[in-house]
Design a protein around this motif. Structure first.
Motif, PDB file in Angstrom:
ATOM      1  N   ILE A  57       0.836  -1.204   0.000  1.00 18.04           N
ATOM      2  CA  ILE A  57       0.000   0.000   0.000  1.00 18.04           C
ATOM      3  C   ILE A  57       0.865   1.245   0.000  1.00 18.04           C
ATOM      4  O   ILE A  57       0.595   2.204  -0.740  1.00 18.04           O
ATOM      5  CB  ILE A  57      -0.972  -0.023   1.201  1.00 18.04           C
TER       6      ILE A  57
ATOM      7  N   GLU B 182      -4.879   3.791   2.018  1.00 19.17           N
ATOM      8  CA  GLU B 182      -5.639   2.577   1.734  1.00 19.17           C
ATOM      9  C   GLU B 182      -7.074   2.895   1.320  1.00 19.17           C
ATOM     10  O   GLU B 182      -7.615   2.290   0.395  1.00 19.17           O
ATOM     11  CB  GLU B 182      -5.647   1.650   2.952  1.00 19.17           C
ATOM     12  N   ALA B 183      -7.694   3.852   2.002  1.00 18.87           N
ATOM     13  CA  ALA B 183      -9.082   4.214   1.667  1.00 18.87           C
ATOM     14  C   ALA B 183      -9.178   4.758   0.245  1.00 18.87           C
ATOM     15  O   ALA B 183     -10.095   4.409  -0.512  1.00 18.87           O
ATOM     16  CB  ALA B 183      -9.614   5.231   2.669  1.00 18.87           C
TER      17      ALA B 183
ATOM     18  N   ARG C 247      -8.739   1.931  -2.222  1.00 16.61           N
ATOM     19  CA  ARG C 247      -9.950   1.124  -2.299  1.00 16.61           C
ATOM     20  C   ARG C 247     -11.018   1.821  -3.148  1.00 16.61           C
ATOM     21  O   ARG C 247     -11.635   1.206  -4.022  1.00 16.61           O
ATOM     22  CB  ARG C 247     -10.503   0.866  -0.902  1.00 16.61           C
ATOM     23  N   GLU C 248     -11.223   3.123  -2.884  1.00 15.13           N
ATOM     24  CA  GLU C 248     -12.242   3.865  -3.642  1.00 15.13           C
ATOM     25  C   GLU C 248     -11.933   3.872  -5.131  1.00 15.13           C
ATOM     26  O   GLU C 248     -12.817   3.650  -5.963  1.00 15.13           O
ATOM     27  CB  GLU C 248     -12.336   5.311  -3.134  1.00 15.13           C
TER      28      GLU C 248
ATOM     29  N   ALA D 299     -10.066   1.767  -6.772  1.00 13.31           N
ATOM     30  CA  ALA D 299     -10.154   0.409  -7.323  1.00 13.31           C
ATOM     31  C   ALA D 299     -11.605   0.056  -7.602  1.00 13.31           C
ATOM     32  O   ALA D 299     -11.912  -0.547  -8.637  1.00 13.31           O
ATOM     33  CB  ALA D 299      -9.537  -0.588  -6.351  1.00 13.31           C
ATOM     34  N   GLU D 300     -12.504   0.435  -6.699  1.00 11.70           N
ATOM     35  CA  GLU D 300     -13.922   0.139  -6.893  1.00 11.70           C
ATOM     36  C   GLU D 300     -14.490   0.887  -8.091  1.00 11.70           C
ATOM     37  O   GLU D 300     -15.408   0.407  -8.755  1.00 11.70           O
ATOM     38  CB  GLU D 300     -14.709   0.488  -5.623  1.00 11.70           C
TER      39      GLU D 300
ATOM     40  N   TRP E 120      -3.466  -3.539  -5.695  1.00  3.20           N
ATOM     41  CA  TRP E 120      -4.726  -3.690  -4.974  1.00  3.20           C
ATOM     42  C   TRP E 120      -5.225  -5.133  -4.994  1.00  3.20           C
ATOM     43  O   TRP E 120      -5.689  -5.647  -3.982  1.00  3.20           O
ATOM     44  CB  TRP E 120      -5.790  -2.746  -5.536  1.00  3.20           C
TER      45      TRP E 120
ATOM     46  N   GLU F 249      -5.903  -7.482  -1.784  1.00  4.18           N
ATOM     47  CA  GLU F 249      -7.142  -8.232  -1.565  1.00  4.18           C
ATOM     48  C   GLU F 249      -6.850  -9.712  -1.312  1.00  4.18           C
ATOM     49  O   GLU F 249      -7.472 -10.345  -0.461  1.00  4.18           O
ATOM     50  CB  GLU F 249      -8.080  -8.085  -2.763  1.00  4.18           C
TER      51      GLU F 249
ATOM     52  N   ASP G  15      -5.572 -10.084   2.142  1.00  9.91           N
ATOM     53  CA  ASP G  15      -6.687  -9.982   3.089  1.00  9.91           C
ATOM     54  C   ASP G  15      -7.443 -11.299   3.190  1.00  9.91           C
ATOM     55  O   ASP G  15      -7.832 -11.728   4.281  1.00  9.91           O
ATOM     56  CB  ASP G  15      -7.645  -8.861   2.679  1.00  9.91           C
TER      57      ASP G  15
END
Length: 156
Positions: A17, A24-25, A28-29, A31-32, A44, A48, A51
């Motif tokens: 990261i 990270e936030a 994530r945003e 990537a989505e 990313w 995942e 995780d």
């Protein structure tokens, strides 16, 4: 194959990261919304995957702990049963099961179809004369054990 501890996976995750230069936030945003460079998207996807591995490791740890606890309770249960069940009750229950065991043993062949003697010949054949003699050998041993179990207290 490389094996890592959960701590090693967390460290690798943090390093990945940090290598993107994004929080990270934010990562994530983006990537989505599919707004990442291909290199950052690869990072990313790796994060995942890590995780998922960490979640699986935590579940395995919980499962292992619960299995150990269940095994402990099981041992305590059998210890209590052994301690408090009278010997006469256990013997009566065993006597009820003897006919079933006898029928199961009778389903095995009495002799090997090739040899009359099924005793071990030594070497790599420690159980019987040959592969086809194994069931007959097991029957003989089971009959001997069943005979010892079916002795009553008067016979002992």
């Amino acid at each position: 194959m490389t094996e890592k501890t959960p701590e090693g996976l967390r460290a690798q995750r943090a390093h990945l990261i940090a290598s993107t230069g994004l929080a990270e936030a934010v990562l994530r945003e983006r990537a989505e919304a599919f707004q990442l460079y291909p290199e950052h998207m690869d990072v990313w996807r790796t994060v995942e995957g890590i995780d998922c591995l960490l979640d699986g490791a935590e579940q395995d740890m919980q499962l292992t702990e619960s299995q150990a606890q269940a095994r402990g309770w099981e041992e305590k249960y059998f210890e209590m049963v052994e301690k408090y069940t009278p010997i006469a009750v256990r013997d009566a229950a065993l006597q009820d099961h003897l006919p079933v065991l006898r029928r199961a043993i009778e389903a095995l062949p009495e002799t090997c179809r090739y040899h009359a003697d099924t005793s071990p010949r030594g070497g790599w054949r420690d159980e019987a004369c040959c592969d086809t003699g194994i069931p007959a050998r097991r029957r003989a041993l089971a009959e001997k054990a069943l005979g010892a179990l079916s002795k009553t207290k008067e016979q002992i």
